[in-house]
Write a protein that holds these residues in place. Structure first.
Motif, mmCIF file in Angstrom:
data_model
loop_
_atom_site.group_PDB
_atom_site.id
_atom_site.type_symbol
_atom_site.label_atom_id
_atom_site.label_comp_id
_atom_site.label_asym_id
_atom_site.label_seq_id
_atom_site.Cartn_x
_atom_site.Cartn_y
_atom_site.Cartn_z
ATOM 1 N N GLY A 124 47.740 1.290 -20.723
ATOM 2 C CA GLY A 124 46.491 1.321 -19.595
ATOM 3 C C GLY A 124 45.388 0.255 -19.955
ATOM 4 N N ALA A 125 45.894 -0.940 -20.218
ATOM 5 C CA ALA A 125 45.040 -2.170 -20.692
ATOM 6 C C ALA A 125 43.932 -1.633 -22.024
ATOM 7 N N GLY A 126 44.500 -1.301 -22.852
ATOM 8 C CA GLY A 126 43.786 -0.868 -23.963
ATOM 9 C C GLY A 126 43.322 0.618 -24.165
ATOM 10 N N ARG A 127 43.315 1.271 -23.006
ATOM 11 C CA ARG A 127 43.005 2.671 -23.019
ATOM 12 C C ARG A 127 43.514 3.596 -24.090
ATOM 13 N N LEU A 128 44.777 3.455 -24.319
ATOM 14 C CA LEU A 128 45.366 4.500 -25.421
ATOM 15 C C LEU A 128 46.361 3.332 -26.379
ATOM 16 N N PRO A 129 46.292 3.814 -27.611
ATOM 17 C CA PRO A 129 47.664 3.386 -28.383
ATOM 18 C C PRO A 129 48.926 3.702 -27.889
ATOM 19 N N ASN A 130 49.942 2.572 -27.807
ATOM 20 C CA ASN A 130 51.070 2.782 -27.218
ATOM 21 C C ASN A 130 51.999 3.726 -28.216
ATOM 22 N N GLU A 179 33.072 -8.757 -16.713
ATOM 23 C CA GLU A 179 32.471 -8.979 -15.225
ATOM 24 C C GLU A 179 32.758 -7.717 -14.600
ATOM 25 N N PHE A 180 31.581 -7.070 -14.298
ATOM 26 C CA PHE A 180 31.782 -5.572 -13.758
ATOM 27 C C PHE A 180 32.804 -5.841 -12.504
ATOM 28 N N CYS A 181 33.831 -5.040 -12.372
ATOM 29 C CA CYS A 181 34.961 -5.066 -11.422
ATOM 30 C C CYS A 181 35.406 -3.785 -10.784
ATOM 31 N N GLY A 182 34.666 -2.793 -11.031
ATOM 32 C CA GLY A 182 34.920 -1.568 -10.488
ATOM 33 C C GLY A 182 34.839 -0.553 -11.526
ATOM 34 N N LEU A 183 35.216 0.558 -11.079
ATOM 35 C CA LEU A 183 35.499 1.814 -11.721
ATOM 36 C C LEU A 183 35.707 1.909 -13.130
ATOM 37 N N GLN A 184 36.932 1.388 -13.258
ATOM 38 C CA GLN A 184 37.422 0.853 -14.822
ATOM 39 C C GLN A 184 37.225 -0.282 -15.476
ATOM 40 N N HIS A 185 36.378 -1.014 -15.001
ATOM 41 C CA HIS A 185 35.895 -1.973 -15.807
ATOM 42 C C HIS A 185 35.770 -1.900 -17.417
ATOM 43 N N ALA A 186 35.207 -0.791 -17.743
ATOM 44 C CA ALA A 186 34.984 -0.884 -19.355
ATOM 45 C C ALA A 186 36.550 -0.714 -20.077
ATOM 46 N N TYR A 187 37.321 -0.040 -19.241
ATOM 47 C CA TYR A 187 38.733 0.017 -19.605
ATOM 48 C C TYR A 187 39.697 -1.120 -19.422
ATOM 49 N N MET A 188 39.093 -2.234 -19.213
ATOM 50 C CA MET A 188 40.083 -3.415 -18.950
ATOM 51 C C MET A 188 39.901 -4.370 -20.062
ATOM 52 N N ARG A 233 52.327 7.849 -23.864
ATOM 53 C CA ARG A 233 53.297 7.451 -22.744
ATOM 54 C C ARG A 233 53.539 8.498 -21.728
ATOM 55 N N ALA A 234 53.794 9.715 -22.520
ATOM 56 C CA ALA A 234 54.256 10.820 -21.668
ATOM 57 C C ALA A 234 52.752 11.114 -21.161
ATOM 58 N N GLY A 235 51.961 11.207 -21.598
ATOM 59 C CA GLY A 235 50.473 11.785 -21.047
ATOM 60 C C GLY A 235 50.338 10.880 -19.797
ATOM 61 N N TRP A 236 50.353 9.526 -20.192
ATOM 62 C CA TRP A 236 50.025 8.757 -18.965
ATOM 63 C C TRP A 236 51.010 8.886 -17.981
ATOM 64 N N ILE A 237 52.262 8.712 -18.086
ATOM 65 C CA ILE A 237 53.222 9.095 -16.998
ATOM 66 C C ILE A 237 52.744 10.197 -15.989
ATOM 67 N N GLN A 285 45.682 9.673 -14.050
ATOM 68 C CA GLN A 285 44.495 9.721 -13.430
ATOM 69 C C GLN A 285 43.241 10.298 -14.448
ATOM 70 N N THR A 286 43.639 11.342 -15.182
ATOM 71 C CA THR A 286 42.836 11.835 -15.955
ATOM 72 C C THR A 286 42.488 10.652 -17.285
ATOM 73 N N GLN A 287 43.249 10.007 -17.588
ATOM 74 C CA GLN A 287 42.828 8.958 -18.580
ATOM 75 C C GLN A 287 42.035 7.944 -17.941
ATOM 76 N N LYS A 288 42.570 7.450 -16.881
ATOM 77 C CA LYS A 288 41.651 6.335 -16.335
ATOM 78 C C LYS A 288 41.619 6.508 -14.926
ATOM 79 N N PRO A 289 40.570 7.487 -14.542
ATOM 80 C CA PRO A 289 40.447 7.686 -13.137
ATOM 81 C C PRO A 289 40.321 6.331 -12.237
ATOM 82 N N GLY A 290 41.025 6.567 -11.039
ATOM 83 C CA GLY A 290 40.914 5.382 -9.869
ATOM 84 C C GLY A 290 42.043 4.469 -10.193
ATOM 85 N N ASN A 291 42.881 4.299 -11.227
ATOM 86 C CA ASN A 291 43.557 3.356 -11.350
ATOM 87 C C ASN A 291 44.821 3.673 -10.487
ATOM 88 N N ARG A 292 45.830 2.912 -10.199
ATOM 89 C CA ARG A 292 46.792 2.777 -8.991
ATOM 90 C C ARG A 292 48.137 3.840 -9.436
#
Ligand code: CUA
Length: 318
Positions: free
Chosen positions: A270-276, A189-198, A281-285, A289-296
């Protein structure tokens, strides 16, 4: 990893059955209609011009034949629609009269990740994880669906249909897997900017393996066993991470972001965004925002040594 055409549970198999029925019946109807159309066109163009054509069949006999053909086609359409309606009704009933659940899970949708709670009559045995649901193979699992912000929708195509997560309302849903496997699910269900990466994963595993996973999840995070991990824990606790994240066994108890008590044991970040992996993890920390713009998750500017220590610590959270 995600297909409604590869059913692995009673719910998805029922849906696949009615999908196949509709697909094949409609395919046959389509082919027959196109064939009739082609035949009519060929017959028309092969005729001599109308003004010289002799009248072979009396008009009344031709009309009777046309009326018969239309009558048979209408009756066939009616029968097909009745069969579809009956099939749809029986599949709907099968989907919503579930077996007695062997396990109950609470799933809460957030922009844009999934909070997964395993309640237990003994509060000390309850635990929370994120973006990954483990279930024992063959068991009926009741999932209570909630939302923390906007409407999301839970869909694991290999296991079942879709069900919405609605703010202020509890929906219930039942899934079961009949083979051990990892099934990908997606917010639908479309839920905002990162719906596709949920995204999320459902890991169906044999009973013993599931019991081991439960036992691991119930434990608090292990105390850091070496200097690097100890330093990493200090970095974690001093950099603002605890404002959003929980690590059981430490002072970190934030609930805005995913619980990280056993982060190293999960499949993705990142909810399925990247393999763990450690690198991801380093890139995410440092730059989620580059990996998943708009997340908290804000960008965390760490000194290289601090980042490595923090990664050493996170590696221990299995
Ligand atoms: Cu959550 Cu789309």
């Amino acid at each position: 990893m995600q297909s409604a055409l590869d059913p692995a549970g009673a719910g998805s198999r029922a849906i696949y059955g009615i999908w196949s029925l509709l697909f094949w019946v409609c395919t046959v109807v389509f082919v027959l209609i196109i064939a009739a159309l082609a035949w009519a066109m060929a017959r028309h163009t092969s005729r001599r011009p109308v003004e010289t054509a002799p009248i072979v069949v009396p008009a009344s006999r031709g009309e009777r034949r046309i009326a018969q053909v239309v009558g048979v086609a209408t009756a066939a359409t009616l029968v097909i629609l009745l069969v579809f309606t009956a099939a749809s009704y029986s599949v709907g009933r099968a989907l919503f009269s579930p077996a007695e659940p062997a396990l109950e899970i609470e799933l809460t949708g957030h922009q844009w990740w999934w909070e997964v709670r395993y309640p237990d009559p003994q509060p000390a045995h309850a635990f929370v994880t994120a973006n990954e649901i483990h279930i024992p193979v063959g068991a009926s699992v009741k999932i209570t669906l909630r939302s923390d912000d906007v409407i999301h929708s839970f869909w694991v195509p290999n296991l079942h249909g879709k069900k919405d997560l609605i703010p202020g309302q509890d929906n219930t849903f039942y899934i079961a897997a009949d083979r051990p496997d990892t099934f990908r699910g997606q917010c639908t269900e479309f839920c905002g900017l990162q719906h596709a990466y949920m995204a999320l994963f459902v890991v169906a595993e044999p009973k013993e393996q599931f019991a081991r996973w439960i036992a691991t999840q119930r434990r608090p995070a292990p105390a850091p066993a070496n200097d690097a991990a100890r330093r990493g824990q200090q970095v974690f606790l001093s950099q603002g991470c605890p404002a959003c994240h929980t690590i059981n066994g430490t002072a970190a108890a934030g609930t805005t972001g995913p619980d990280l008590t056993h982060i190293a044991g999960r499949l993705s970040i990142g909810a399925g965004r990247l393999p763990n992996t450690r690198g991801n993890r380093a890139g995410w920390i440092v730059d989620a925002q580059t990996q998943k713009p708009g997340n908290r998750m804000p960008r965390i500017a760490l000194a290289p040594d601090d980042l490595q220590s923090l990664l050493d610590y996170l590696d221990t959270l299995e």
